[in-house]
Motif scaffolding. Sequence first.
Motif, short mmCIF file in Angstrom:
data_model
loop_
_atom_site.label_atom_id
_atom_site.label_comp_id
_atom_site.label_asym_id
_atom_site.label_seq_id
_atom_site.Cartn_x
_atom_site.Cartn_y
_atom_site.Cartn_z
N GLU A 272 0.55 -1.12 -0.35
CA GLU A 272 -0.04 0.13 -0.38
C GLU A 272 0.50 1.18 0.24
O GLU A 272 2.00 1.21 0.34
N ASP A 273 0.16 2.53 -1.04
CA ASP A 273 1.44 3.89 -0.60
C ASP A 273 0.51 4.37 0.22
O ASP A 273 -0.49 5.59 -0.31
N ILE A 274 1.08 4.71 1.58
CA ILE A 274 0.70 5.12 2.38
C ILE A 274 1.85 6.66 2.95
O ILE A 274 2.87 5.77 2.93
N ASP A 275 1.58 7.21 3.74
CA ASP A 275 2.52 7.44 4.72
C ASP A 275 2.36 7.23 5.62
O ASP A 275 1.35 7.47 6.45
N PRO A 276 2.75 6.40 6.65
CA PRO A 276 2.32 5.38 7.84
C PRO A 276 2.01 6.78 9.41
O PRO A 276 2.01 6.42 10.19
N HIS A 277 3.22 8.29 8.86
CA HIS A 277 2.71 8.86 9.85
C HIS A 277 1.89 9.27 9.42
O HIS A 277 1.06 10.24 11.08
N VAL A 278 1.28 9.54 8.77
CA VAL A 278 -0.09 10.30 8.88
C VAL A 278 -1.51 9.63 8.75
O VAL A 278 -2.65 9.54 9.25
N GLU A 279 -0.78 8.18 8.47
CA GLU A 279 -2.28 7.16 8.34
C GLU A 279 -2.19 6.59 9.97
O GLU A 279 -2.95 5.97 10.80
N LYS A 280 -1.42 7.04 10.74
CA LYS A 280 -1.13 5.78 11.80
C LYS A 280 -0.69 4.43 12.29
O LYS A 280 -1.82 3.81 13.17
N ARG A 281 -0.76 3.93 11.05
CA ARG A 281 -0.50 2.40 10.63
C ARG A 281 0.27 2.27 10.03
O ARG A 281 1.40 3.37 9.06
N PRO A 282 0.71 0.77 9.94
CA PRO A 282 2.17 0.41 9.39
C PRO A 282 1.97 0.12 7.05
O PRO A 282 0.62 -0.09 7.43
N ALA A 283 2.51 0.89 6.29
CA ALA A 283 1.31 -0.03 4.77
C ALA A 283 1.39 -1.48 4.86
O ALA A 283 1.85 -2.21 5.28
N ARG A 284 0.00 -1.88 4.93
CA ARG A 284 -0.31 -2.71 3.96
C ARG A 284 0.01 -3.72 3.15
O ARG A 284 0.67 -3.17 1.91
N ARG A 285 0.08 -4.72 3.25
CA ARG A 285 0.82 -5.52 1.93
C ARG A 285 -0.78 -5.96 1.45
O ARG A 285 -1.54 -7.29 1.44
N TYR A 286 -1.14 -5.60 -0.24
CA TYR A 286 -2.62 -6.25 -0.58
C TYR A 286 -1.91 -7.95 -1.20
O TYR A 286 -1.27 -7.59 -2.22
N TYR A 287 -3.27 -9.10 -1.28
CA TYR A 287 -2.96 -9.73 -2.26
C TYR A 287 -4.35 -10.03 -3.38
O TYR A 287 -5.57 -9.54 -2.71
N ARG A 288 -3.62 -10.59 -4.39
CA ARG A 288 -4.99 -11.29 -4.97
C ARG A 288 -3.86 -12.29 -6.22
O ARG A 288 -3.47 -12.59 -6.62
N PHE A 289 -5.03 -13.42 -6.82
CA PHE A 289 -4.71 -14.27 -7.11
C PHE A 289 -3.80 -12.98 -8.91
O PHE A 289 -4.84 -12.22 -9.27
N THR A 290 -3.34 -14.14 -9.52
CA THR A 290 -3.21 -13.93 -10.79
C THR A 290 -4.09 -14.08 -11.65
O THR A 290 -4.86 -14.59 -11.23
N ALA A 291 -3.76 -13.77 -12.80
CA ALA A 291 -5.08 -14.16 -14.16
C ALA A 291 -4.95 -16.02 -14.23
O ALA A 291 -6.10 -15.82 -14.71
N ASN A 292 -3.37 -16.68 -13.98
CA ASN A 292 -3.63 -18.02 -13.94
C ASN A 292 -4.19 -19.03 -11.97
O ASN A 292 -5.10 -19.79 -12.22
N GLY A 293 -4.54 -17.72 -11.40
CA GLY A 293 -3.99 -18.56 -9.77
C GLY A 293 -5.17 -18.57 -9.77
O GLY A 293 -4.78 -19.82 -8.99
N ALA A 294 -6.36 -18.18 -9.94
CA ALA A 294 -7.90 -18.75 -9.24
C ALA A 294 -8.10 -19.71 -9.99
O ALA A 294 -8.09 -20.78 -9.17
#
Length: 105
Positions: free
Chosen positions: A58-80
């Motif tokens: 996630e592209d955030i400023d952790p100081h502004v959001e007051k939490r660490p950036a999250r890592r988001y996951y989703r299937f690739t084109a063939n993954g599902a």
Amino acid sequence: MGLRMTLQTQLVLKALMDNPARELYGRELSELTGLMPGTTHPILLRLETEGWVTSRKEDIDPHVEKRPARRYYRFTANGAAQASAALANARRPLSSALHGLTGKA
């Protein structure tokens, strides 16, 4: 297939399969599966290594959001499709595995 279909891996795949186009972050997947983050994150790393999922930080400023950036996951084109086939071919379906844990067949 180089990915072991453990019960925990099946739980993560099933959570992702609920809406294959949706991005979920690691902690969210832990909550959905009931698994600890220390279990979920290595599974996600293996799924990413196998090319089944992709991730982005996630592209955030952790100081502004007051939490660490999250890592988001989703299937690739063939993954599902790969996940669906793997779940269908798993040696022990989730229901059988859960019954085996309670001592009932």
